[in-house]
Scaffold this motif. Structure first.
Motif, PDB file in Angstrom:
ATOM      1  N   GLY A   4       0.807  -1.215   0.000  1.00 20.09           N
ATOM      2  CA  GLY A   4       0.000   0.000   0.000  1.00 20.09           C
ATOM      3  C   GLY A   4       0.841   1.267   0.000  1.00 20.09           C
ATOM      4  N   ASP A   5       2.041   1.236   0.573  1.00 17.23           N
ATOM      5  CA  ASP A   5       2.890   2.420   0.643  1.00 17.23           C
ATOM      6  C   ASP A   5       3.616   2.695  -0.666  1.00 17.23           C
ATOM      7  OD1 ASP A   5       2.137   2.746   3.253  1.00 17.23           O
ATOM      8  OD2 ASP A   5       3.863   1.645   4.052  1.00 17.23           O
ATOM      9  N   GLN A   6       3.754   1.709  -1.552  1.00 15.49           N
ATOM     10  CA  GLN A   6       4.533   1.862  -2.763  1.00 15.49           C
ATOM     11  C   GLN A   6       3.695   2.355  -3.949  1.00 15.49           C
ATOM     12  OE1 GLN A   6       6.127  -2.089  -3.024  1.00 15.49           O
ATOM     13  NE2 GLN A   6       8.085  -1.451  -2.149  1.00 15.49           N
ATOM     14  N   ARG A   7       2.391   2.284  -3.867  1.00 19.02           N
ATOM     15  CA  ARG A   7       1.544   2.697  -4.978  1.00 19.02           C
ATOM     16  C   ARG A   7       1.512   4.220  -5.104  1.00 19.02           C
ATOM     17  NH1 ARG A   7      -3.520  -0.062  -3.288  1.00 19.02           N
ATOM     18  NH2 ARG A   7      -2.307  -1.326  -1.886  1.00 19.02           N
ATOM     19  N   CYS A   8       1.477   4.676  -6.337  1.00 21.54           N
ATOM     20  CA  CYS A   8       1.407   6.117  -6.612  1.00 21.54           C
ATOM     21  C   CYS A   8      -0.060   6.529  -6.642  1.00 21.54           C
ATOM     22  CB  CYS A   8       2.080   6.417  -7.951  1.00 21.54           C
ATOM     23  SG  CYS A   8       2.048   8.155  -8.367  1.00 21.54           S
ATOM     24  N   HIS A   9      -0.400   7.502  -5.857  1.00 21.48           N
ATOM     25  CA  HIS A   9      -1.754   8.018  -5.813  1.00 21.48           C
ATOM     26  C   HIS A   9      -1.788   9.374  -6.496  1.00 21.48           C
ATOM     27  CE1 HIS A   9      -3.265   4.902  -3.147  1.00 21.48           C
ATOM     28  NE2 HIS A   9      -2.139   5.017  -2.456  1.00 21.48           N
ATOM     29  N   ILE A  10      -2.945   9.720  -7.014  1.00 18.87           N
ATOM     30  CA  ILE A  10      -3.099  10.998  -7.703  1.00 18.87           C
ATOM     31  C   ILE A  10      -2.831  12.161  -6.750  1.00 18.87           C
ATOM     32  CG2 ILE A  10      -5.576  11.235  -7.339  1.00 18.87           C
ATOM     33  CD1 ILE A  10      -3.800  12.159 -10.564  1.00 18.87           C
ATOM     34  N   ARG A  11      -3.151  11.990  -5.472  1.00 16.24           N
ATOM     35  CA  ARG A  11      -2.906  13.075  -4.516  1.00 16.24           C
ATOM     36  C   ARG A  11      -1.410  13.340  -4.346  1.00 16.24           C
ATOM     37  NH1 ARG A  11      -4.888   9.017  -0.853  1.00 16.24           N
ATOM     38  NH2 ARG A  11      -3.143   8.180   0.334  1.00 16.24           N
ATOM     39  N   ASP A  12      -0.575  12.350  -4.631  1.00 16.15           N
ATOM     40  CA  ASP A  12       0.866  12.552  -4.559  1.00 16.15           C
ATOM     41  C   ASP A  12       1.357  13.445  -5.708  1.00 16.15           C
ATOM     42  OD1 ASP A  12       0.964  10.870  -2.346  1.00 16.15           O
ATOM     43  OD2 ASP A  12       1.323   9.089  -3.586  1.00 16.15           O
ATOM     44  N   LEU A  13       0.623  13.447  -6.794  1.00 10.40           N
ATOM     45  CA  LEU A  13       1.011  14.240  -7.961  1.00 10.40           C
ATOM     46  C   LEU A  13       0.376  15.626  -7.986  1.00 10.40           C
ATOM     47  CD1 LEU A  13       0.746  11.464 -10.692  1.00 10.40           C
ATOM     48  CD2 LEU A  13       2.816  12.321  -9.590  1.00 10.40           C
ATOM     49  N   MET A  14      -0.527  15.920  -7.075  1.00  4.21           N
ATOM     50  CA  MET A  14      -1.251  17.188  -7.092  1.00  4.21           C
ATOM     51  C   MET A  14      -0.344  18.423  -7.055  1.00  4.21           C
ATOM     52  SD  MET A  14      -4.280  16.536  -7.772  1.00  4.21           S
ATOM     53  CE  MET A  14      -5.054  18.100  -7.515  1.00  4.21           C
ATOM     54  N   PRO A  15       0.709  18.475  -6.244  1.00  2.00           N
ATOM     55  CA  PRO A  15       1.574  19.668  -6.290  1.00  2.00           C
ATOM     56  C   PRO A  15       2.222  19.869  -7.666  1.00  2.00           C
ATOM     57  CG  PRO A  15       1.997  18.428  -4.292  1.00  2.00           C
ATOM     58  CD  PRO A  15       1.097  17.580  -5.150  1.00  2.00           C
ATOM     59  N   ALA A  16       2.657  18.804  -8.278  1.00  2.00           N
ATOM     60  CA  ALA A  16       3.267  18.910  -9.602  1.00  2.00           C
ATOM     61  C   ALA A  16       2.235  19.322 -10.652  1.00  2.00           C
ATOM     62  CB  ALA A  16       3.924  17.584  -9.992  1.00  2.00           C
TER      63      ALA A  16
END
Length: 117
Positions: A6-18
């Protein structure tokens, strides 16, 4: 399974600043590009492909402009006008884009070449 925790998956919220930074950057470029300042009193006009050359020439003249050059497909026209409201008048006449050329005389301005004798 897929071998990811679960910690290794990329979520859309991780990309929001970019994504937010990209939107701001592209928005700033669009505003700078699409709001001509009238430097050198020259503009490039992109016209709709279905417009006839005569109608485009008429709208440029009505907006108090003069044609400097027309590209081969008649879709990009370099124009001159001292009227600071000229871009707005062209947009009102139905032209697609009005922006400043990179070089005076248009992007494809012919530059005189001299050779040493």
């Amino acid at each position: 399974m897929n071998g990811q925790t679960g910690d290794q998956r990329c979520h859309i919220r991780d990309l929001m600043p970019a994504i937010a930074l990209l939107v701001l950057l592209l928005g700033g470029i669009a505003v700078a590009f699409l709001k001509p300042t009238g430097k050198d009193d020259q503009y490039i006009v992109m016209v709709a492909p279905w417009r006839t050359l005569n109608s485009v020439i008429s709208s440029i003249q009505t907006a108090e402009g003069a044609i400097i050059s027309i590209n081969a497909s008649s879709s990009l026209i370099t124009v001159y006008s001292e009227n600071k409201d000229f871009p707005n008048r062209l947009y009102s006449a139905g032209e697609w884009l009005v922006f400043e050329p990179l070089l005076p005389g248009g992007c494809y301005a012919i530059q005189e070449r001299t050779t040493a004798a």
